[in-house]
Each structure stands twice: as C-alpha cells, then as structure tokens.
Design an enzyme around this catalytic site. Structure first.
Site, PDB file in Angstrom:
ATOM      1  N   GLY A 191      -9.728  -5.978  -5.344  1.00  0.00           N
ATOM      2  CA  GLY A 191      -8.536  -6.381  -5.648  1.00  0.00           C
ATOM      3  C   GLY A 191      -7.594  -7.173  -4.538  1.00  0.00           C
ATOM      4  N   ASP A 192      -7.922  -6.888  -3.261  1.00  0.00           N
ATOM      5  CA  ASP A 192      -7.473  -7.842  -2.092  1.00  0.00           C
ATOM      6  C   ASP A 192      -7.949  -9.372  -2.192  1.00  0.00           C
ATOM      7  OD1 ASP A 192      -5.798  -5.744  -0.984  1.00  0.00           O
ATOM      8  OD2 ASP A 192      -7.841  -4.964  -0.328  1.00  0.00           O
ATOM      9  N   ARG A 193      -9.228  -9.246  -2.471  1.00  0.00           N
ATOM     10  CA  ARG A 193      -9.853 -10.598  -2.603  1.00  0.00           C
ATOM     11  C   ARG A 193      -9.352 -11.233  -3.826  1.00  0.00           C
ATOM     12  NH1 ARG A 193     -12.023 -14.296   0.727  1.00  0.00           N
ATOM     13  NH2 ARG A 193     -10.251 -15.329  -0.268  1.00  0.00           N
ATOM     14  N   TYR A 248       0.860  -1.046  -0.175  1.00  0.00           N
ATOM     15  CA  TYR A 248      -0.075   0.086   0.118  1.00  0.00           C
ATOM     16  C   TYR A 248       0.791   1.136  -0.001  1.00  0.00           C
ATOM     17  CZ  TYR A 248      -4.681  -2.013   0.071  1.00  0.00           C
ATOM     18  OH  TYR A 248      -5.679  -2.949  -0.196  1.00  0.00           O
TER      19      TYR A 248
END
Length: 471
Positions: free
Chosen positions: A266-268, A150
C-alpha cells in the site's frame, strides 16, 4: 489483467514530502524444527534480524531509492530507537518534532515464508503531538505530498492539517489513511484506503467492485476530496471521481504476479500515485501506475528488495523467471507436481485454451515456456509474431489455468526447462511422447513427457489467414 498506460519519467528528481507516523520495523527470520520443552510452542532458530524505518519512514525510503529528493515530516521520541530510525534513512532529510511517547517497534517473526507472530512495543495511541514551524515550512516548497497515516496522531495535528490543505491548492497530495487515523483534509487529490479502511470510514459492508464503488461514492461525499482509490489487494483498485454527470468509477486491475510478503504494498502504491501525479498524469492513470508499481514491488520480493545492497531487477512484464521460480518452489514445498508446456501462442484460440487446460489438470501448477519475439521470427519468418511477447504473456496469465510464464530466446525451451525442472512436460499434438524433442531434456532429472488431446482445424496460421481476408 491490464497494462497501465506508461507514465513518462520526470526529467529531474521530484521534491516530495512524506508526512506521517514513523515506526521501527524489525523482521526476525529463521527456521523451526522442534517445540520448546517447557511449553507446546515452536522454537525459532534465528538466521536474520533485519531492521528498517517503518510507516511514513518506509514510504520515504521507497521514494529516496527511486532517486527523488525526499523530506520526511514526522515526530520522533528521545530514545535509542529513534536514533536507529534516523540511521536507517540515508538520503532522506528528516524534519521531526517531539513525539512525547516512546518509539513504536513492530517485530515480525517469520519461519520460512510464514509469519509466526508479531510483537508490538510502545504502540499504544499517544496524544496528538505538537507541530513545529520547521515541519509546516517543508510543505511550502515541494512537488508532491504523501500523507502516510499510521494512526499515531501526526496526520491529526490541526496545524499540520492546515499546512497540508494549503499545499493541496498547488501540488498533488496523496493520503493513505489508517483505520485509527484521521480523515483526509478536504481538497487533496486522492485518498487510497484499502477495503478494510473504507469499511471503517463508511460503515458499509461487502467486498469486491460493488462495495468499492459504493465506498468511493460515500467517501467522496464525506471527505470532499478530488478522488478516492479503494485498493483491493492483488485485484487492483477502484477509482471514484465526481463529474458533472455524477460518479465516474474506473476499475484498474493489477498485473498478475506471484508474491509472498505483502508488507509495504500500500505504501508503494501511494508513493507511485504521487510521483505520477507530480509528473503530469491524471488521477486514473496515476493510480494505474501506482498499482503497477505495487505489483512490481511485490514481484521483486517486497520489503526484502529495499534491504538489498543492489537495486532489484526491474519487472518489465508479468511472468518473469523470478515469478515462475516462486510458483515452482511453492508447489514443490507443498508436495505438488509441476507441469510445463510451451509454444509461440501468437494468436490464442480455442485449441490453445483446451490444451492449456488439459496440461494444468496433470498437476498442481502450470508454467508456460513462451517463445520470445526473436525466437518466433527465427521459427516462422519476419512477419511473425502478430502479437508482441508482452501481450502474449499478459493474455496467457489472464487464463486461470496458467500459473506463470517463462520467456525464452532460443528456438527450443531446453535451457528454460533446465532452470526449473518440471516434473511433467505436456504438449498437444498428433504425435507420441517419445517423438517430442523435449523428452531427452526431461530425462536428465527424471521428468515425464506426455501429450494432451489435439484439436484439429484450429491453428494460428489459419486464423491469421482468415483475419487477412477480413481486412
């Protein structure tokens, strides 16, 4: 649309390390019906104040809820927000070094389904943090690594990058980059930049599959990694890999879902790719599984589903009642007209396409009530349907004129219609509206029944008979 080849679940929970920057995410939701008297700005009456671990913490939360053994490798400040983050990570082992900066807090204020403003605190870029031996030791005993960068320096720390490179020699490493972050280390299995991130790292311009292919080619050369999956939102992802014959690119479309808040998709996806790779899938199938996971996550409500006490119901096929109700709610909120139609749609043909297109023209969304496999057998006999309901749902949603599909088990769609109460029920046929059995049901809430043009000579039965002769 495409149904990904299913990835078999691993026989036991995987040991997954999530490496990256951790934030505190706050979602403030409420209503707004007036302007402030001292400035022309909306006044928000707060109803909920939800807090969760964000950034790499969100990825760790997702994987822990999936039942995996998760270790979060990160840095944390010495403040109250950092303590709150750790409290928000039950079931996750946290191995953290000192961040040397205040905990970043991102607060989103929403009114209904609309984002009003985001307030960032402590989000200036800090110096690259120190890395402890405990942080690097985690990477020596896991089944997969997800790097959730991040842009706050964890993924740029040289000591940690060396440890990730060593891990990549034996286990799959999935790297989700950030426009202000570091490039992935060479040798990892796959990086998952979105289109904006790919533009930042390549200086290429454009959009769509052509851009994604060029970007994947350039990033493979620059980063020296196994594969690049350029994600394209609700369109899916483009996977590029090097082969002996050059670039192998494969487009993996996303299932059609009705989604609101895209936060965390996007994390998933990255988490799903890592699990699939660790379970033995190749890169293309793993990215397809990640795309499907992201779509199911959005259909289940996104980050809101992670905050629920109970696990969200699984999304087995696109076009569930939940998706239809979102379409209906959105249409009615905008003052639009909800249209429905129904049938078995066992073999789609030109007559179906014309009828559905005509029905869609009657309003602002079209919901198709589809007979389930059991319902079709009751109506047409044990040899039908020819195509399963999952395939029929997918084909219907591939049509631009269809906004959602509801599958029903009864012989008539009356109970399904009562759940979302369309304004108009449209049916193709050589009969009048008052002859349709659904007329009485629509009358319960003042709905209207209309017929649309009938196209003789085109039927599933006739098409099936013709195909039997060909066989």
């Amino acid at each position: 649309m495409s149904a990904a080849r299913p990835i078999p679940p691993s026989p036991a929970p995987l040991r997954i390390a999530v490496v990256g920057d951790t934030l505190l995410d706050v979602d403030v939701s409420g209503s707004s019906e007036r302007l402030s008297p001292d400035a022309p700005v909306p006044v928000v009456d707060v109803r909920t104040d939800e807090r969760r671990a964000g950034g790499a913490g969100l990825v760790a939360t997702m994987l822990a809820k999936d039942g995996h053994d998760v270790t979060l490798v990160t840095v944390l400040a010495d403040d109250g927000h950092a303590t709150e983050i750790q409290d928000l990570l039950p079931g996750v082992r946290v191995v953290a070094g000192p961040s040397g900066a205040p905990t970043p807090v991102k607060t989103r204020v929403r009114v209904g389904d609309h984002a009003l403003v985001r307030i960032d605190e402590g989000c200036d870029t800090p110096p690259i943090p120190d890395v402890t031996d405990a942080m690097t030791a985690v990477l020596g005993d896991v089944d997969a690594v997800v790097v959730a960068d991040y842009g706050r320096g964890v993924a740029a720390a040289p000591v940690l990058r060396d440890a990730i490179a060593r891990a990549a020699e034996t286990v799959p490493v999935v790297w989700d980059p950030h426009p202000k972050g570091a490039a992935p280390v060479p040798g990892i299995a796959v990086a998952t930049p979105n289109a904006a991130e790919a533009r930042r790292f390549t200086d290429l311009t454009g959009d769509g599959v052509t851009f994604a292919t060029d970007a994947a080619d350039a990033l493979l050369e620059t980063w020296q990694i196994g594969a690049v999956a350029v994600t394209m939102g609700d369109r899916g992802a483009l996977v590029g890999r090097r082969t002996g014959r050059g670039l192998d690119s494969r487009f993996l479309p996303a299932p059609s879902v009705t989604a609101g808040d895209p936060c965390g998709a996007g994390d998933r996806l990255a988490a799903g790719v890592a699990v699939a790779l660790a379970s033995g899938a190749d890169v293309a199938d793993a990215v397809a599984a990640g795309v499907a996971d992201a779509s199911a996550y959005l259909a289940a409500g996104g980050v809101a589903s992670l905050l629920a006490d109970a696990d969200p119901a699984p999304v087995e096929v696109p076009g569930t009642d939940r998706d239809a109700m979102r379409v209906v709610h959105r249409t009615r909120s905008a003052g639009g007209t909800v249209v429905a139609t129904g049938g078995c749609f066992d073999l789609l043909h030109a007559g179906h396409a014309r009828t559905l297109s005509a029905a869609r023209a009657l309003g602002d969304c079209l919901v198709v009530c589809l007979n389930s496999d059991d319902s079709v057998r009751q109506l047409k006999g044990p040899e039908r349907p020819i195509m399963t309901q999952d395939d029929r749902v997918e084909l219907l949603l591939a049509l631009d004129c269809v906004d959602a599909v509801v599958v029903f088990d009864e012989t008539t769609p009356d109970e399904a219609l009562r759940r979302f109460r369309p304004d108009v029920w449209a049916k193709g046929g050589d009969y009048t509206a008052d002859e349709l059995p659904e007329s009485r049901t629509l009358a319960e809430w003042g709905g209207r029944v209309v017929t649309v043009p009938f196209h003789p000579g085109r039927s599933t039965t006739r098409l099936a008979a013709a195909l039997a002769h060909v066989g």
